[in-house]
Design a protein around this motif. Structure first.
Motif, PDB file in Angstrom:
ATOM      1  N   LYS A   8      -3.969   5.125  -8.300  1.00  0.00           N
ATOM      2  CA  LYS A   8      -4.869   5.803  -9.212  1.00  0.00           C
ATOM      3  C   LYS A   8      -6.267   5.893  -8.658  1.00  0.00           C
ATOM      4  CE  LYS A   8      -4.201   7.028 -12.677  1.00  0.00           C
ATOM      5  NZ  LYS A   8      -3.778   8.372 -13.104  1.00  0.00           N
ATOM      6  N   THR A   9      -6.954   6.939  -9.084  1.00  0.00           N
ATOM      7  CA  THR A   9      -8.335   7.118  -8.710  1.00  0.00           C
ATOM      8  C   THR A   9      -9.251   6.377  -9.664  1.00  0.00           C
ATOM      9  OG1 THR A   9      -7.826   9.300  -7.900  1.00  0.00           O
ATOM     10  CG2 THR A   9     -10.121   8.830  -8.365  1.00  0.00           C
ATOM     11  N   ARG A  10      -8.957   6.519 -10.962  1.00  0.00           N
ATOM     12  CA  ARG A  10      -9.878   6.044 -11.986  1.00  0.00           C
ATOM     13  C   ARG A  10      -9.596   4.585 -12.340  1.00  0.00           C
ATOM     14  NH1 ARG A  10     -12.310   8.965 -15.824  1.00  0.00           N
ATOM     15  NH2 ARG A  10     -10.962  10.728 -15.411  1.00  0.00           N
ATOM     16  N   PRO A  11     -10.549   3.695 -12.102  1.00  0.00           N
ATOM     17  CA  PRO A  11     -10.363   2.336 -12.574  1.00  0.00           C
ATOM     18  C   PRO A  11     -10.234   2.342 -14.089  1.00  0.00           C
ATOM     19  CG  PRO A  11     -12.243   2.493 -11.100  1.00  0.00           C
ATOM     20  CD  PRO A  11     -11.833   3.890 -11.465  1.00  0.00           C
ATOM     21  N   LEU A  22     -17.477 -12.575  -9.637  1.00  0.00           N
ATOM     22  CA  LEU A  22     -17.265 -12.114  -8.329  1.00  0.00           C
ATOM     23  C   LEU A  22     -17.927 -10.840  -7.902  1.00  0.00           C
ATOM     24  CD1 LEU A  22     -14.229 -10.210  -9.154  1.00  0.00           C
ATOM     25  CD2 LEU A  22     -13.814 -12.581  -9.359  1.00  0.00           C
ATOM     26  N   ALA A  23     -17.635  -9.809  -8.540  1.00  0.00           N
ATOM     27  CA  ALA A  23     -17.631  -8.519  -7.887  1.00  0.00           C
ATOM     28  C   ALA A  23     -18.946  -8.091  -7.270  1.00  0.00           C
ATOM     29  CB  ALA A  23     -17.188  -7.478  -8.862  1.00  0.00           C
ATOM     30  N   VAL A  24     -20.053  -8.635  -7.723  1.00  0.00           N
ATOM     31  CA  VAL A  24     -21.315  -8.135  -7.188  1.00  0.00           C
ATOM     32  C   VAL A  24     -21.337  -8.204  -5.671  1.00  0.00           C
ATOM     33  CG1 VAL A  24     -23.790  -8.525  -7.113  1.00  0.00           C
ATOM     34  CG2 VAL A  24     -22.570  -8.733  -9.260  1.00  0.00           C
ATOM     35  N   THR A  91     -16.147  -5.418 -23.522  1.00  0.00           N
ATOM     36  CA  THR A  91     -15.778  -5.081 -22.148  1.00  0.00           C
ATOM     37  C   THR A  91     -16.794  -5.680 -21.198  1.00  0.00           C
ATOM     38  OG1 THR A  91     -15.135  -3.249 -20.697  1.00  0.00           O
ATOM     39  CG2 THR A  91     -17.106  -2.936 -22.039  1.00  0.00           C
ATOM     40  N   TYR A  92     -16.474  -5.690 -19.920  1.00  0.00           N
ATOM     41  CA  TYR A  92     -17.437  -6.179 -18.942  1.00  0.00           C
ATOM     42  C   TYR A  92     -18.419  -5.088 -18.555  1.00  0.00           C
ATOM     43  CZ  TYR A  92     -15.919 -10.895 -18.163  1.00  0.00           C
ATOM     44  OH  TYR A  92     -15.674 -12.234 -18.338  1.00  0.00           O
ATOM     45  N   ASP A  93     -19.614  -5.519 -18.197  1.00  0.00           N
ATOM     46  CA  ASP A  93     -20.660  -4.568 -17.840  1.00  0.00           C
ATOM     47  C   ASP A  93     -20.441  -4.027 -16.429  1.00  0.00           C
ATOM     48  OD1 ASP A  93     -21.396  -6.585 -16.128  1.00  0.00           O
ATOM     49  OD2 ASP A  93     -23.302  -7.029 -17.112  1.00  0.00           O
ATOM     50  N   ARG A  94     -21.338  -3.196 -15.995  1.00  0.00           N
ATOM     51  CA  ARG A  94     -21.187  -2.524 -14.698  1.00  0.00           C
ATOM     52  C   ARG A  94     -21.147  -3.508 -13.535  1.00  0.00           C
ATOM     53  NH1 ARG A  94     -25.724   1.270 -13.148  1.00  0.00           N
ATOM     54  NH2 ARG A  94     -25.352   0.493 -11.056  1.00  0.00           N
ATOM     55  N   ALA A 539     -18.373  -2.369 -10.665  1.00  0.00           N
ATOM     56  CA  ALA A 539     -17.214  -1.975 -11.478  1.00  0.00           C
ATOM     57  C   ALA A 539     -16.546  -0.711 -10.953  1.00  0.00           C
ATOM     58  CB  ALA A 539     -17.641  -1.776 -12.933  1.00  0.00           C
ATOM     59  N   GLY A 540     -17.088  -0.095  -9.924  1.00  0.00           N
ATOM     60  CA  GLY A 540     -16.521   1.137  -9.402  1.00  0.00           C
ATOM     61  C   GLY A 540     -17.386   2.320  -9.797  1.00  0.00           C
ATOM     62  N   ILE A 541     -16.760   3.449 -10.093  1.00  0.00           N
ATOM     63  CA  ILE A 541     -17.549   4.628 -10.463  1.00  0.00           C
ATOM     64  C   ILE A 541     -17.249   5.126 -11.868  1.00  0.00           C
ATOM     65  CG2 ILE A 541     -17.789   5.403  -8.071  1.00  0.00           C
ATOM     66  CD1 ILE A 541     -15.692   7.586  -8.694  1.00  0.00           C
ATOM     67  N   ALA A 542     -16.147   4.702 -12.487  1.00  0.00           N
ATOM     68  CA  ALA A 542     -15.726   5.324 -13.751  1.00  0.00           C
ATOM     69  C   ALA A 542     -16.142   4.548 -14.990  1.00  0.00           C
ATOM     70  CB  ALA A 542     -14.210   5.515 -13.758  1.00  0.00           C
ATOM     71  N   TYR A 543     -16.822   3.423 -14.822  1.00  0.00           N
ATOM     72  CA  TYR A 543     -17.169   2.592 -15.983  1.00  0.00           C
ATOM     73  C   TYR A 543     -18.069   3.339 -16.973  1.00  0.00           C
ATOM     74  CZ  TYR A 543     -21.693   2.175 -13.792  1.00  0.00           C
ATOM     75  OH  TYR A 543     -22.912   2.490 -13.250  1.00  0.00           O
TER      76      TYR A 543
END
Length: 563
Positions: A8-11, A22-24, A91-94, A539-543
């Motif tokens: 998939k493209t969209r998270p 983590l993700a930062v 939900t989680y933030d960006r 978070a990617g681009i779709a958040y």
């Protein structure tokens, strides 16, 4: 949320994405230009680039959705669509390190972590106009914890000992024991319209599954099986109407065909293959029309063995097969370097990843030695190992439309042949693959992927109690120490205690090799440059998709319902 990943493209919005994670530091968004000022072609100076409603985005999807009731769907296609129709409580933030409100305006967690009091927004209505209340959450909670509901996601909610509606916009949940993923588990899985579904068997509510009524940014407009799914912006969305009027998922089970459609205007967005990203999108014409993005996905690809099959019950055999696979070769040849070898079920570089584990090295000689110890030899000198008159041969299944997995399986097939193991690669359409083979445990080995939430809990995939049909431990892995570690880790709010348990859990998986963990690939979405408002983040681009827009002068795809 743990999901079988098609491609998939969209998270999609995360379920149980708990933890200060983590993700930062992890999602290195590179080569990403978007939003105002990012269009290399440069719109004419006199064009108004301010946010505007209207237009449509056409996105390519490898597989069709299976069910738009989130608690009944295990595939990423269904959750991707459903995440626009339904909304979570939180939900989680960006940056993916803080929970932020959605349907829940606020919440209070008791000092001992055993009680959570949720306060709901009072200005939210279902897409049919009925008011949203705590009774809807209560209905969803009772449904997902009903043992007759065919869901793989009930475990988190079964930890709740008392669910109490305080009033129309307040409810409280109580846990008998600490449950680390508790707060973040309250996402859209349990948000269902009681007024439409109460008294019905959710498993057979196919009319609702194909025409859901939600609380999200978009409403379902049409769904033509195997062709496309069209969504229209919800004008009454409580957080403000999305700018882009329509989202159309075009089901195109081949990424080369998707790429041709992208270049000729039939798609606006798709996930590029490594080959397309590296070698087929460098022309000025492409760069002027599309923005490309690159970041390490929160997912991994693996070769999973059916442990009910006598071939794979011996740990030495599984280790032998892993030693025969050159993961770096797969990363280089299949991903063109756009990814990293995987050795455990966590993303490299994250807090939860056990960096001290040494992976099984590519070592065909060791493979042959382990297979010999397990009783396999080439008694008739035909190049295929045998034991007790039976040759070592099996099928590797993977899903249609994911060329990376097919190439991976083909390389593995060749490497297995070099150690005397005969493997046949078979590609199956996605829904048949899941329903007829994975769910029914009717396979030898599979090349598949998991999309992961942010919380490290992997109880649903690895606990021995999760091996029934439709549940996620479909390789039927069972180990008492792993069960104990997964149980203890989810009972602690101490991050470092959890880390210690998950480190040992990963050591056992590497030792026993129920999967050969193969690689973590880069996500490579491409989006037409007429879309503005894209702000890459951990978070990617779709958040923030509802904030994407197309300036009025650049809008196209004037679609009418059913058109």
């Amino acid at each position: 949320m743990l999901r079988l990943q098609i491609n998939k493209t969209r998270p999609v919005s995360g379920h149980r994405v708990q933890g200060l994670i983590l993700a930062v530091a992890l999602l290195a968004l590179a080569g990403c230009k978007s939003g105002p000022g990012s269009n290399d072609a440069g719109p004419a100076a006199d064009i108004d680039l301010s946010p505007a409603t209207g237009g449509a985005i056409l996105e390519g999807s490898i597989g069709d959705a299976s069910n738009l009731i989130p608690m009944l769907a295990g595939d990423s296609s269904s959750h991707s669509v459903a995440s626009l129709v339904f909304d979570p409580l939180l939900t989680y933030d960006r940056n993916q390190d803080q929970l932020e409100p959605r349907l829940a305006s606020s919440w209070e967690v008791s000092e001992d972590g055993l009680e959570i009091l949720f306060h709901l927004r009072e200005d939210v209505r279902w897409q049919d106009g009925e008011p949203f209340t705590a009774r809807d959450i209560e209905y969803g909670f009772k449904t997902i914890t009903d043992p007759t509901t065919l869901t793989a996601y009930a475990e988190d909610y079964r930890q709740v000992s008392v669910f109490e509606v305080i009033d129309d916009f307040t409810f409280k949940v109580t846990y008998d024991k600490p449950f680390a993923p508790a707060l973040a588990s309250w996402n859209n899985l349990v948000v269902l319209p009681r007024h439409l579904l109460e008294g019905r068997d959710i498993n057979s509510a196919t009319d609702f599954a194909r025409h859901p009524v939600g609380l999200g940014r978009y409403t379902l407009e049409s769904w033509t099986a195997g062709t496309d799914i069209s969504l229209q912006a919800n004008p009454d969305y409580y957080r403000g109407r999305a700018y882009v009027e329509r989202v159309v998922y075009r089901i195109i089970p081949d990424q080369q065909t998707q790429f041709l459609e992208l270049k000729t205007g039939g798609l606006d967005m798709m996930g590029l293959t490594p080959l397309q990203y590296s070698r087929q999108t460098s022309s000025d014409a492409f760069k002027n029309n599309f923005a490309r993005y690159k970041y390490l996905a929160n997912s991994y690809t693996y070769l999973g063995y059916n442990l009910r099959n006598d071939l794979f019950k011996d740990q030495r055999v599984r280790r032998a097969l892993s030693h025969a696979i050159n993961k770096q070769e797969i990363v280089d040849a299949v991903l063109l370097g756009l990814g990293a070898p995987a050795r455990v079920p966590y993303k490299p570089g994250t807090f939860w990843h056990n960096d001290s584990i040494e992976d099984l090295a590519f070592d065909p000689a060791r493979s042959r030695q382990l297979l010999a110890e397990a009783g396999w030899s080439d008694s008739d000198d035909n190049g295929v190992l045998d034991r007790e008159g039976k040759e070592f041969e099996f099928k590797i299944l993977t899903n249609q439309g994911n060329d990376l997995r097919l190439k991976t399986a083909t390389i593995i097939q060749r490497r297995f042949k070099e150690i005397g193991v005969k493997a046949e690669v078979r590609v199956i359409e996605w829904s048949a693959f899941i329903n007829d083979f994975v769910d029914k445990r009717a396979f030898d080995a599979v090349v598949l992927g998991w999309s992961l939430g942010l919380d490290p809990d992997q109880y649903d995939i690895w606990h021995s109690s999760k091996t029934s049909e439709k549940e996620f431990n479909f390789v039927s892995f069972a180990d008492q120490e792993v069960d104990d570690l997964l149980d203890s880790a989810r009972r602690s709010f101490d991050r470092h205690e959890r880390k210690k348990a998950y480190d040992r859990f990963q050591e056992i998986l590497v030792e026993q090799q129920p999967y050969t963990f193969l690689y973590v690939a880069e996500s490579l979405p491409a989006v037409h440059r007429r879309f503005y408002g894209i702000e890459p983040a951990p978070a990617g681009i779709a958040y923030n998709f509802e904030r994407w827009y197309v300036p009025t002068a650049l809008q196209k795809h004037s679609l009418s319902p059913g058109g």
